[in-house]
Design an enzyme around this catalytic site. Sequence first.
Site: not given
Length: 487
Positions: A64, A137, A347
């Site tokens: 990303h 997404n 994350y």
Amino acid sequence: MASQLHSTSKPTYTLAEGCPQQDPASSFSINKPGGGGLLLLQDTQLIETLAHFARERIPERVVHAKAAGAFGEFEVTHDITDITSAAFLSEIGKKTPFLVRISTVGPERGSADTVRDVRGWAMKLFTEEGNQDWVFNDIPVFFVRDPIKFPSVNRSHKRHPQTNLTDSTMFWDFHNNNQEGIHALMCLFSDRGTPASLRNIDAFSGHTYKFTKKDGSFHYVKIHFKTDQGIKNFTEAEATKIAGENPDHNVQDLFENIAKGNFPSWTAYVQTMTAEEAEKYRWNIFDMTKVWPHKDHPLRLFGKLTFNRNPQNYFSDIEQAAFSPSTMVPGIEPSADPMLQARMFSYPDAARYRLGVNYQMLPTNCPIGPVYSPMQRDGFANFRGNYGSDPNYVRSSFRSMTYAAGKASHDEWAGKTAAYSSEVVDDDFVQATALWKVLGTQPGQQGNFVSNVAGLLGSAIPEVQEKTIEMFSRVDAELGKLIAEAL
Ligand code: NDP
């Protein structure tokens, strides 16, 4: 381009310590007649300028990396207080500001943004109960359902370790041998894999979450944002041409539309399911490769999202932003989806590596309400008061705190995931086949799908091509035949 190039204010130039400096366009040197000269180590301005430049880049996100960002507003349009006690969803008309970052997944920060890929949709809602991150997404399913495969799937979509080239043999070899990803591949190789702009995509939670109430009741949910601009895609040929002409096409399109006041919006829906329904359901709801068909669990409308402001500074607002599925307000909870559980660790871990352990203090990540987290102390770049003399250990007698009410206990249905296995079965192809049929209702879409697959598969080695054809034949025998013919 509508960026702000001029400002009327005239600040006094200083270095970072605040001391006024001379014109930064020349170094301090012992000049020789006719040019040249010796530079002096005492020229702090020169040293600081060069040293800071050498450190301007922070690690690129491993996935990303290339993105556009914006600010916006979420509004509740329909009551859902029967299923969640989240304060920001508590009444119709309630508005919550948010930050959003939309990215490609595999390619690097400087890469073209029209290429075939999933688009990540990360948003941070600044609520009165702290931040709510939704890290979604633009396709409703994912390539793997066991998080241990997450690095592998991403590496197979990136560069080969020897050639430093993206590699179709590696790409298809991964998917031939990990066929639970077939449903996501069906989405990726349809024309939705090459969206015409970021304004024309949907976004999906993918994971199952829980909406909970203070009384301990809960529903499993999947969240969907549907674009009000309509879905619009490029063909493979158009996406490739634009990638060469303007690698920043999608970033530019979003920035310019927001700058013009042409604010894109999305309608927010939720699918809901009780624990009893989940237990008997045809699909394992913790398997991220499956959707809940709409006829079983219709979309329930609850809100609207509007992007209405561009970042003021890309690095500060967007590059330094960090999102995590673990950032949840009361009223929203994780499910037993193993991919979600793993993302909740990885994350924040990625943000600690990329931005440092105090990344939550950066202005772009800061909650709007008060933060009191005295068990998270010190660390690099701790630029707040660090809780002064307050106790840094639990159960101190010297400063008491109030706490959120303990989460109401409820029965957790863990499905069959305790014995989780990545084994791929015929059932894994059923929803992929359903999508192939959906494409059949859209003129030209099955043909485009075949040529999109053949385009990438054509450069893989023959053994890999054969296995890929076999995999698509399990979706539909005719599809396998069509891909073989196209090759
Ligand atoms: P329906 O048959 O009721 O509707 C078809 C769905 O497919 C719509 O959501 C449509 O999105 C979506 N769609 C159309 N073209 C594509 C594409 N190229 N790539 C991805 N999605 C597309 O859906 P069902 O719920 O019965 O599911 C049938 C299949 O639709 C599923 O197997 C799944 O592959 C796909 N799908 C299902 C979703 C769900 O949450 N149930 C969500 C998205 C896709 P739109 O309305 O925007 O046209």
